[in-house]
Write a protein that holds these residues in place. Structure first.
Motif, PDB file in Angstrom:
ATOM      1  N   TYR A  14       2.473   5.017  -1.006  1.00 35.69           N
ATOM      2  CA  TYR A  14       1.927   6.537  -0.969  1.00 35.69           C
ATOM      3  C   TYR A  14       3.272   7.416  -1.226  1.00 35.69           C
ATOM      4  O   TYR A  14       4.427   6.941  -1.099  1.00 35.69           O
ATOM      5  CB  TYR A  14       1.414   6.976   0.473  1.00 35.69           C
ATOM      6  N   THR A  28      -5.729   0.469   8.750  1.00 35.85           N
ATOM      7  CA  THR A  28      -6.836   0.718   9.423  1.00 35.85           C
ATOM      8  C   THR A  28      -7.777  -0.549   9.222  1.00 35.85           C
ATOM      9  O   THR A  28      -8.651  -0.860  10.117  1.00 35.85           O
ATOM     10  CB  THR A  28      -7.503   2.008   9.144  1.00 35.85           C
ATOM     11  N   GLU A  49     -10.825   0.022  -1.027  1.00 34.56           N
ATOM     12  CA  GLU A  49     -10.669   1.475  -0.143  1.00 34.56           C
ATOM     13  C   GLU A  49     -11.500   2.450  -0.555  1.00 34.56           C
ATOM     14  O   GLU A  49     -11.481   2.558  -1.916  1.00 34.56           O
ATOM     15  CB  GLU A  49      -9.305   1.762   0.087  1.00 34.56           C
ATOM     16  N   ASN A  96       0.855  -1.232   0.047  1.00 37.25           N
ATOM     17  CA  ASN A  96       0.018  -0.001   0.204  1.00 37.25           C
ATOM     18  C   ASN A  96       0.824   1.255   0.092  1.00 37.25           C
ATOM     19  O   ASN A  96       1.278   1.454   0.849  1.00 37.25           O
ATOM     20  CB  ASN A  96      -1.020  -0.054   1.388  1.00 37.25           C
TER      21      ASN A  96
HETATM   22  N1  LIG Z   1      -8.802   4.733   1.913  1.00 39.90           N
HETATM   23  C1  LIG Z   1      -8.917   5.062   3.337  1.00 39.90           C
HETATM   24  C2  LIG Z   1      -7.540   5.817   3.633  1.00 39.90           C
HETATM   25  C3  LIG Z   1      -6.363   4.931   3.733  1.00 39.90           C
HETATM   26  C4  LIG Z   1      -6.285   3.861   4.570  1.00 39.90           C
HETATM   27  C5  LIG Z   1      -5.310   2.736   4.350  1.00 39.90           C
HETATM   28  N2  LIG Z   1      -4.619   2.609   3.281  1.00 39.90           N
HETATM   29  C6  LIG Z   1      -4.615   2.118   5.553  1.00 39.90           C
HETATM   30  O1  LIG Z   1      -3.406   1.787   5.625  1.00 39.90           O
HETATM   31  O2  LIG Z   1      -5.227   2.339   6.771  1.00 39.90           O
HETATM   32  C7  LIG Z   1      -9.901   5.740   3.801  1.00 39.90           C
HETATM   33  O3  LIG Z   1     -10.315   6.796   2.969  1.00 39.90           O
HETATM   34  O4  LIG Z   1     -10.485   5.746   4.847  1.00 39.90           O
END
Ligand SMILES: N[C@H](CCC[C@H](N)C(=O)O)C(=O)O
Length: 288
Positions: A17, A231, A220, A15
């Motif tokens: 960024y 999360t 997501e 994941n």
């Molecule tokens: N798309 C999620 C944010 C990224 C969460 C995810 N990439 C993680 O590692 O928790 C949202 O809009 O709440």
């Protein structure tokens, strides 16, 4: 006038960024949402699931803001927190192995786990899950109660859903076989614009393998299918415990497409602890 913006690309179990350190290099970037869409585009940008800013904080050691691929801002990001923690420690933005990170969803505690001098894994104390319907948020009643194994009718089919917020909203569906999870049927209709979730929702599917291992896949909010969602993995374990499929105070290994996370929901603190890898891919400069 073109601006050169230094960035670091990092991933948590795939994941990924684009991280921009606005502590070491404060700079004007225009609107963050537009920049996130630009840098996340895999053809005209760098390519990622979104953008994460590392900012000064007057409440914690650093402040993390996270933007999905579509430019929407989320209040939390588990994989992002582990990568921000690694970056902050390696770039001397913090001095200790334990420190705090502010998010829009609250302040969390990070602990760096070293292998020699190398940051191998990071533990984040994600705090307590939010369970009241109105605070997920999820439409319907009773607003003050948790949503556990609620029957919902979607696209002409009946499903059972549990909803959990880790600062950001998650809808969790348990399935018998993760390979047959209706991720392409339910992800697009629920994640961004469904009236049941007025702020959208991350749509997770779980297969329970043993009493301490689960498989988890996710569509997501704002980014679509990703390799991992930190999360979401926390929310999946909380939902498994609420549905009496898993137990508190037991380390649960969550298998995601990009790798494993270790998650515990502690009955002492009611906090969820997440431990896993954080990896730097590259550094560079993009032109805004
Ligand atoms: N798309 C999620 C944010 C990224 C969460 C995810 N990439 C993680 O590692 O928790 C949202 O809009 O709440």
């Amino acid at each position: 006038m073109v601006k050169n913006i230094p960035f670091t690309k990092m991933h948590g179990l795939g994941n990924c960024y684009i991280y921009i350190d606005l502590i070491s290099r404060p700079l004007e970037m225009g609107t963050y949402a537009e920049t996130a869409v630009k840098v996340a585009d895999q053809n005209t940008g760098i390519g990622a699931d979104g953008m994460i800013l590392i900012l000064p904080s007057n409440k914690a050691d650093v402040f993390m803001r996270i933007f999905n691929k579509d430019g929407s801002e989320a209040k939390n990001c588990g994989n992002g927190l582990r990568c921000v923690a690694k970056y902050a420690f390696e770039h001397n933005l913090v001095k200790e192995q334990k420190f705090t990170i502010e998010t829009l969803g609250g302040i969390v505690e990070a602990e760096i786990i070293l292998a020699g001098q190398h940051v191998e894994r990071v533990t984040i104390d994600m705090g307590a899950p939010i369970l009241e319907r109105k605070n997920i948020p999820m439409a319907g009643n009773p607003v003050g109660r948790p949503v556990i194994k609620e029957s919902v009718f979607l696209e002409g089919k009946g499903y059972s859903v549990t909803a959990v917020s880790m600062g950001n909203p998650h809808a969790l569906f348990f399935v018998d076989n993760i390979e047959e999870a209706p991720i392409h049927e339910l992800g697009p209709i629920l994640a961004d614009t469904h009236p049941l979730f007025p702020e959208g929702v991350n749509v997770g599917f779980i297969e329970v393998l043993t009493d301490n291992t689960i498989e988890y896949r996710v569509w997501e909010r704002g980014s679509g299918i990703t390799q991992a969602c930190g999360t979401g993995a926390c929310a999946a374990v909380v939902a498994g415990i609420l549905e009496n499929r898993l137990k508190k105070d037991q380390n649960i290994t969550v298998h995601l497409s990009g790798g494993d996370l270790d998650i515990i929901w502690s009955s002492d603190t009611e906090h969820v602890l997440m431990t896993g890898a954080a990896t730097t891919i590259c550094e560079g400069t993009f032109y805004l």
